[in-house]
Design a protein around this motif. Structure first.
Motif, mmCIF file in Angstrom:
data_model
loop_
_atom_site.group_PDB
_atom_site.id
_atom_site.type_symbol
_atom_site.label_atom_id
_atom_site.label_comp_id
_atom_site.label_asym_id
_atom_site.label_seq_id
_atom_site.Cartn_x
_atom_site.Cartn_y
_atom_site.Cartn_z
ATOM 1 N N ARG A 345 0.834 -1.200 0.000
ATOM 2 C CA ARG A 345 0.000 0.000 0.000
ATOM 3 C C ARG A 345 0.867 1.249 0.000
ATOM 4 O O ARG A 345 1.864 1.323 0.714
ATOM 5 C CB ARG A 345 -0.877 0.044 1.262
ATOM 6 N N ALA A 347 1.014 5.090 1.238
ATOM 7 C CA ALA A 347 0.383 5.847 2.314
ATOM 8 C C ALA A 347 -0.712 6.742 1.738
ATOM 9 O O ALA A 347 -0.491 7.422 0.726
ATOM 10 C CB ALA A 347 1.423 6.698 3.045
ATOM 11 N N ILE A 365 2.367 9.862 10.139
ATOM 12 C CA ILE A 365 2.160 8.741 9.221
ATOM 13 C C ILE A 365 2.859 7.517 9.795
ATOM 14 O O ILE A 365 4.037 7.579 10.174
ATOM 15 C CB ILE A 365 2.722 9.057 7.820
ATOM 16 N N LEU A 367 3.959 3.547 9.015
ATOM 17 C CA LEU A 367 4.175 2.559 7.962
ATOM 18 C C LEU A 367 4.455 1.200 8.595
ATOM 19 O O LEU A 367 5.274 1.098 9.519
ATOM 20 C CB LEU A 367 5.361 2.951 7.075
ATOM 21 N N GLN A 369 5.782 -2.143 7.240
ATOM 22 C CA GLN A 369 6.371 -2.840 6.097
ATOM 23 C C GLN A 369 6.345 -4.348 6.337
ATOM 24 O O GLN A 369 6.427 -4.784 7.490
ATOM 25 C CB GLN A 369 7.820 -2.368 5.888
ATOM 26 N N ASP A 372 2.974 -1.889 3.906
ATOM 27 C CA ASP A 372 2.995 -0.501 3.440
ATOM 28 C C ASP A 372 4.291 -0.277 2.675
ATOM 29 O O ASP A 372 5.352 -0.782 3.062
ATOM 30 C CB ASP A 372 2.923 0.476 4.624
ATOM 31 N N THR A 376 7.173 5.375 0.327
ATOM 32 C CA THR A 376 6.786 6.604 1.024
ATOM 33 C C THR A 376 8.008 7.293 1.626
ATOM 34 O O THR A 376 8.131 8.522 1.589
ATOM 35 C CB THR A 376 5.763 6.292 2.133
ATOM 36 N N HIS A 478 11.738 10.931 10.484
ATOM 37 C CA HIS A 478 11.366 9.541 10.213
ATOM 38 C C HIS A 478 12.200 8.663 11.129
ATOM 39 O O HIS A 478 13.423 8.781 11.185
ATOM 40 C CB HIS A 478 11.625 9.156 8.753
ATOM 41 N N LEU A 657 -3.005 5.600 15.826
ATOM 42 C CA LEU A 657 -1.865 4.875 15.273
ATOM 43 C C LEU A 657 -1.313 3.876 16.289
ATOM 44 O O LEU A 657 -0.904 2.765 15.926
ATOM 45 C CB LEU A 657 -0.772 5.847 14.835
#
Length: 707
Positions: A345, A347, A365, A367, A369, A372, A376, A478, A657
């Motif tokens: 997917r 994001a 956001i 993710l 993995q 996802d 991104t 990040h 989240l």
């Protein structure tokens, strides 16, 4: 018990807890040896090679993984133990096992694993492959047509590259490269100079393919292969004209692959590591793999040359380089024999916002993995490299791959006038050469490259972007549990967060200041950092759950990681269990804690998930009396991660989240009853079965919407 419940079963009351004498939690029998626990993981991987529900070529891949894992185990762990045993400098772990005892038990278990690997190869995979038209044609089964073609192939493609060596005083035993394929050949006769032949060695150059595909005109089926070793055996006479070949036997030596660099003494770490790398392939031998039919005199000659003993010899009932079979995975176009492809997917923020900065400023956001897309993260760096409002980019790189698009983007950012600083960990085991190369490339582009902190590997996964917005600076961050590697992002499970939270950004700024400058230990507001606050932060949170249990409140810990062996953390978990805290640990690999011990760890359960993807996420969840706290991290609960590395644990502050991580990465895994293995108190694992319950695979549940 429903694993999603935050409350425990029955917590011990304060009176009950204090009425019992405190058990001695430092008894050595309470701890599993860390090396034996690490070796045990490979039996769970090998079970995937035997699982008929796994596609056939994937089963072959799992067999090869156990082989490469075992290689690394000897190169690193056994090598270290042999060193400690030889020099008497080992410090026993909490299990108090001496190095010699550990080595003896490793040999016993490794022999079992090796034997089982060849049983799987001969009795299960080879027949199954042949049923699908995929054959490894043995020498005794070559047709006349195949014999002729293979002889021509040997004469034209292999023999010109070989340099067979007859052993005599003028031709001493050569240096044998780590894990290379070799043949010991016994001879009878005399050469042109009257020299009598007894013994010769043939080294297979690494430029030669270990698996040769037979062309359609001579193949007996759609996919026929032969081993290079088979050709070397069969045409050995051609390598020694005038001699009679009495026998030929494959062997392979495994060597110590740890690089030893005194970081306090060297002036340039990259140069020192480069010098060490040149000799890695010829370091101290630790294991000899040899054909099962090799006579004892030849085995004795080889062990004497390598300085090994009989206890270091592993006889192989088949190719000594079994891991090379993985080559056919990419040579065969049979999608029906592989895992179904899927599309990760993107994001939603990428579709909803032109700018990722705009999206992250609105909301964090998350993710997960490989479900996802890692794309991104690539897109975030691409936008940062091109955005004129971005002033600076800072990133850590542990394993990334030399062809990574991230390296291109960092170079582009530097050329676009951004201030780019990259912390490259040169000591990432087996990636040292690649990291030295990428560090050089970044430096040539004007990137400021630093190698971290002397004595502490930088294992944290961080990317920090500084952007000017409306007259002020704003940080975008990040953080991840896994590496910035586009390849592993499709086969490893990892969690990462993109956030503009100001306190997280400030904490990351302070950590980068430590790494690139000479900064003092900072008081971080949101992040936990090794080797400073992470270890203590974990102990404090475990103690908090103990206090909740003593107060009669719900007390629960769920943690997921690759390995756990840090003694004080294990001891703290034992204390928590004694207090009645319910504890679920999802530990992929080595776990030195013994669950289910009466009066010690009755409330602790440990499970390992082994499936299509390599479990790599680290998640810590603490019930906190009904106000849960959840962290993701780059750190396992291992001594090296908590005490000797630069690591970061980051909170998931957005409640929605955090709930997603809890549901997908924890509860989902606790409900797995098909790919989960439960650790018994004796250190062995039992695979779960659904029984009357509906089958549930955590990985398949997350993957299903993408197929």
């Amino acid at each position: 018990m429903d694993p999603s419940r935050q409350d425990s079963a029955v917590n011990a009351s304060p009176e009950h807890a204090h009425s019992k004498p405190a058990p001695d939690l430092l008894q050595p029998e309470l701890y599993i040896n860390r090396e034996l626990a690490a070796l045990e993981f490979n039996f769970r991987v090998l079970a995937q090679a035997r699982d008929p529900d796994v596609p056939l070529l994937e089963r072959l891949r799992f067999l090869c993984i156990t082989n490469t894992n075992l290689d690394e185990f000897f190169e690193v762990r056994v090598a270290a133990l042999r060193h400690h045993y030889a020099f008497g400098d080992a410090i026993p772990g909490p299990d108090r096992m001496a190095a010699r005892e550990v080595l003896d038990q490793i040999r016993e278990r490794a022999l079992e694993l090796t034997a089982e690997q060849y049983v799987v190869w001969h009795e299960e995979l080879l027949p199954a492959l042949e049923a699908e038209g995929i054959r490894f044609v043995s020498r005794r089964d070559w047709s006349d047509k195949q014999q002729r073609w293979l002889k021509g192939y040997f004469q034209n493609e292999i023999l010109p590259v070989l340099s067979p060596l007859g052993l005599d005083p003028a031709h001493p035993f050569p240096r044998i490269l780590n894990k290379s394929l070799n043949l010991a050949v016994t001879l009878e006769g005399r050469d042109a100079f009257g020299r009598e032949g007894h013994m010769a060695l043939v080294r297979a150059p690494r430029s030669l393919p270990r698996i040769i595909r037979l062309p359609d005109e001579v193949a007996g089926g759609p996919h026929d292969f032969v081993f290079l070793s088979g050709l070397l055996h069969h045409f050995a006479d051609d390598m020694f004209p005038g001699f009679e070949v009495k026998g030929s036997y494959q062997f392979r030596v495994t060597r110590n692959s740890e690089l030893i660099v005194d970081e306090d003494e060297v002036e340039n770490l990259a140069s020192a590591l480069s010098e060490e790398l040149a000799g890695r392939g010829y370091a101290m031998p630790v294991r000899l793999e040899i054909a099962s039919d090799c006579p004892k005199p030849i085995t004795d000659l080889l062990t004497a040359n390598f300085g090994l003993g009989e206890h270091d010899v592993y006889r192989c009932d088949g190719p000594v380089n079994l891991n090379r079979v993985i080559a056919i995975y990419d040579m065969i176009e049979r999608p029906d024999l592989k895992f179904a492809p899927f599309t990760p997917r993107l994001a939603p923020a990428l579709a909803q916002h032109t700018s990722l900065f705009e999206a992250v400023a609105h909301r964090d956001i998350l993710l997960h993995q490989p479900y996802d897309a890692f794309q991104t993260v690539v897109e975030l760096l691409r936008q940062a490299a091109q955005d004129p409002q971005v002033l600076a980019i800072k990133q850590t790189l542990y394993r990334v791959g030399i062809e990574s698009p991230l390296i291109d983007l960092l170079v582009q950012a530097a050329r676009n006038g951004k201030d780019v600083t990259v912390v490259v960990e040169l000591r990432a085991r087996f990636d040292e050469a690649a990291n030295i190369e990428l560090a050089t490339r970044l430096q040539e582009a004007g990137v400021q490259v630093v190698y971290g902190v002397v004595g502490h590997k930088t294992h944290a996964k961080m990317l920090l972007i500084v952007r000017r917005e409306e007259g002020r600076l704003r940080r975008y961050a990040h953080l991840s549990t896994g590496n910035y590697h586009t390849g592993t992002s499709r086969v490893y499970t990892d969690l990462s967060l993109i956030t503009a939270h100001p306190e997280i950004g400030e904490d990351m700024h302070n950590i980068f200041q430590q790494l690139s400058g000479l900064g003092q230990m900072a008081r971080l507001k949101r992040l936990l950092q090794s080797p400073f606050s992470l270890h203590q932060g974990l102990l404090e949170r475990i103690d908090r759950e103990i206090a909740h249990a003593h107060a009669g409140k719900p007390a629960r810990i769920i943690a997921r990681m690759n390995a756990i062996n840090e003694p004080s953390v294990v001891e703290a978990l034992y204390k928590a269990s004694c207090a009645g805290v319910e504890i679920d640990l999802i530990v992929r690999g080595a776990c030195t804690l013994r669950p289910g011990l009466p009066g010690i760890s009755e409330t602790i359960r440990v499970r390992s998930i082994v499936g299509r993807f390599l479990e790599h996420s680290r998640v810590y969840w603490f019930g906190n009396g009904g106000e849960p706290e959840l962290y993701c991290s780059s750190a396992d609960w291992m001594e090296r991660n908590l005490r000797h590395r630069i690591e970061v644990a980051f909170p998931i502050l957005d409640p929605e989240l955090a709930q997603r991580v809890y549901d997908e990465a924890l509860v989902n895994y606790l409900q797995d009853n098909t790919q989960a293995w439960l650790l018994n108190s004796d250190g062995r694992y039992t695979r779960t079965e659904p029984g009357d319950a509906p089958p549930h695979s955590a990985q398949k549940a997350l993957l299903a919407p993408l197929l």
